[in-house]
Write an enzyme that holds these catalytic residues in place. Sequence first.
Site, short mmCIF file in Angstrom:
data_model
loop_
_atom_site.label_atom_id
_atom_site.label_comp_id
_atom_site.label_asym_id
_atom_site.label_seq_id
_atom_site.Cartn_x
_atom_site.Cartn_y
_atom_site.Cartn_z
N ASP A 1 9.43 -10.10 -3.91
CA ASP A 1 8.06 -9.76 -4.30
C ASP A 1 7.99 -9.72 -5.82
O ASP A 1 8.97 -9.39 -6.48
CB ASP A 1 7.66 -8.40 -3.72
CG ASP A 1 7.51 -8.42 -2.20
OD1 ASP A 1 7.17 -9.47 -1.64
OD2 ASP A 1 7.74 -7.36 -1.59
N ASP B 1 2.47 -13.12 1.16
CA ASP B 1 1.66 -11.96 1.51
C ASP B 1 0.17 -12.25 1.27
O ASP B 1 -0.69 -11.79 2.03
CB ASP B 1 2.08 -10.74 0.70
CG ASP B 1 3.51 -10.31 0.97
OD1 ASP B 1 4.02 -10.56 2.08
OD2 ASP B 1 4.11 -9.72 0.05
#
Length: 174
Positions: free
Chosen positions: A123, A139
């Site tokens: 991330d 995401d």
Amino acid sequence: MKNNKKWISLVIFLAAVAVLSAVDQITKIIAEAALKNKNSIPIIDDVFELYYLENTGTAWGILGGGRVFFIILTVIIFAVLVFIIYKMPLEKKYLWMRITVILLGAGAAGNFIDRLFLGYVRDFLYFELINFPVFNIADCYVTVGLILFIIMILFIYKESDFDFIKLNRKAKNG
């Protein structure tokens, strides 16, 4: 002929998922190279920054260490998405539904690749202003896909438009 079109639809789905997943993976590779073990990079001070994080769970690290669970869950979800694409009528009114299923598939695949080969998800996007969990492009695909799905259920499609998903056709006709 109709069956051939359904297979072509499935191939288009898989190709689109592959392209979007590749975009996700490329951004993760770039983020890892630029950010891992380094300070975050502010894009908008105190609002949005690039911040590298290796996440073994979901948002906010919930269910951390659940690699096998997430891998199995993703395979099941992807199988359901493939089934939906294959069964979906080849009509123009389902275009947004196809796009939504592609986004959900690409998001699932992008993070699946990380979990399978790395044991965690990379991330790197962080909204500091609202302390939102650090996230990635996959995401974003899932979030946009879910938002589109909710909009479609509430405002575009009727319940009968989803009859194609039902496994037992005889119950409908009998």
